[in-house]
Design an enzyme around this catalytic site. Structure first.
Site, PDB file in Angstrom:
ATOM      1  N   GLU A   1       0.810  -1.219   0.000  1.00  0.00           N
ATOM      2  CA  GLU A   1       0.000   0.000   0.000  1.00  0.00           C
ATOM      3  C   GLU A   1       0.846   1.274   0.000  1.00  0.00           C
ATOM      4  OE1 GLU A   1      -2.725  -3.207   1.079  1.00  0.00           O
ATOM      5  OE2 GLU A   1      -0.717  -2.657   1.813  1.00  0.00           O
TER       6      GLU A   1
ATOM      7  N   HIS B   1      -9.637  -5.698  10.799  1.00  0.00           N
ATOM      8  CA  HIS B   1     -10.329  -5.468   9.533  1.00  0.00           C
ATOM      9  C   HIS B   1     -11.693  -4.815   9.740  1.00  0.00           C
ATOM     10  CE1 HIS B   1      -7.476  -8.744   8.810  1.00  0.00           C
ATOM     11  NE2 HIS B   1      -7.454  -8.374   7.558  1.00  0.00           N
TER      12      HIS B   1
END
Length: 376
Positions: A99, A168
């Site tokens: 990322e 998450h």
């Protein structure tokens, strides 16, 4: 029964078609109460996002998409379905699991006049790239005295999903809304998703676009106006999803649906709730919120994220600053539990707001709650 259908069909468009057939008549009645036409076309949030990306890429060759599995796999949630075949690998770029790397590349591309759309498989993974989002993207326009424009969109699922644990399931609305230079959007319906994503891609500033995984397969009525390729929604404007006179309920993303269901329950008990879909977290439509509170004289804020320093806290302060003399009851704030998200389903449900929580808060605000002593 619905659980069996989900296991058989997964989360694609076919699931939405089947669930629409199974939907009870009360759902259609609820749509009618919110002003939707029974004959309106329906579109899932997934389809709305896909069509918005497609049309903006078609209209502007400087728009491109990059992220993990957005190309060959057509997106982890199939938001980018069909785009690789249509626009090719130069404009739909599969990236490694890095990322920080691909976000930095995208910000650099935006410096040079391109319009990248960066997909995070979940916004929890944006923490790996937060330096580029804040220091490279958000601050550049300010620190360059306007010489550097950064037209970039960071998008992906945000907040609690289902059974994926604390790493998450976090909501980043308050995190990113804290930063000058960023615009932060959180769509609820298909109309929101389509109109706000188009606006985000066209905007000259960096935009954080917070979707909700559990809404991707949900269908909403949609008008011909919304389907027009020129359609977009203004950034910074909330929408009154349901008008009311007794209490204002503010919410964003998935919680808007919960607030609307709570309003239905409250209406049967003689409480008229006004539901405001924030749509834009930064800038926040303070004018719409305060106008509603000045009408209803009561406020309930709803969000999935942590309570401390949250969106609800900001809304409460805005109302105290601008409309305190209109309040007839203390502000009620509904938020997620102040704990990392549990993995176990029963604990997970307790950690995020439920419809009953909103109903109880609205009753308290309207002085309709049963005193605790009376229930002992």
């Amino acid at each position: 029964m619905l659980g069996a259908v989900r296991r058989q069909l997964g989360s694609g468009p076919m699931l939405g078609q089947v669930l629409r057939r199974l939907r009870p008549a009360t759902a259609a009645a609820a749509e009618a109460a919110r002003g939707y036409s029974a004959s309106a076309k329906e579109m899932t949030v997934r389809e709305a996002l896909n069509s918005a990306l497609d049309e903006e890429m078609s209209a502007d060759p400087s728009v491109f998409l990059m992220g993990e599995e957005v190309g060959e796999y057509q997106g982890a949630y199939k938001i980018s379905k069909g785009l690789l075949d249509k626009y090719g690998p130069d404009r739909v770029l599969d990236t490694p699991i890095t990322e920080a790397g691909f976000t930095g590349i995208a910000v650099g591309a935006a410096y040079q006049g391109l319009r990248p759309v960066v997909e995070f498989m979940t916004f929890n993974f944006s923490m790996q790239a937060i330096d580029h989002i804040i220091n490279s993207a958000a601050k550049s326009n300010y620190m360059s005295a306007g010489q550097i424009s950064v037209p970039i969109v960071f998008r992906g699922p945000n907040g609690a999903a289902a059974g994926v644990g604390a790493q998450h399931s976090q909501c980043y609305a308050a995190w990113y809304a804290h930063v000058p230079g960023l615009k932060v959007l959180a769509p609820y319906s298909a109309e929101d998703a389509r109109g706000l994503l188009k606006a985000a891609i066209r905007d000259p500033d960096p935009v954080v676009f917070l979707e909700n995984e559990l809404l991707y397969g949900e269908s909403f009525p949609i008008s011909a106006e919304v389907l027009d390729s020129s359609f977009s929604l203004p950034i910074g404007k909330a929408k009154v999803e349901r008008e009311g006179k007794d209490v204002t309920i503010t919410a964003y993303s998935k919680m808007v649906g919960y607030a609307l269901k709570a309003a239905e329950i409250l209406s049967k008990e003689g409480i008229s709730a006004e539901v405001i879909n924030l749509r834009s977290i930064r800038p926040l439509d303070r004018a719409a919120i305060n106008a509603s509170v000045r009408k209803t004289n009561r406020l309930v804020t709803v969000e999935e994220s942590f309570p401390q320093h949250g969106i609800g806290a900001e809304i409460c302060m805005s109302v105290v600053e601008e409309s305190f003399e209109y309040l007839d009851a203390p502000v009620e704030r509904i938020a997620g539990a102040d704990v990392p998200m549990p993995y176990a389903a029963n604990l997970e449900r307790k950690a995020v707001p439920q419809i009953d929580d909103i109903v109880r808060a609205a009753k308290r605000a309207c002085y309709r709650a049963v005193p605790m002593a009376a229930t002992a």
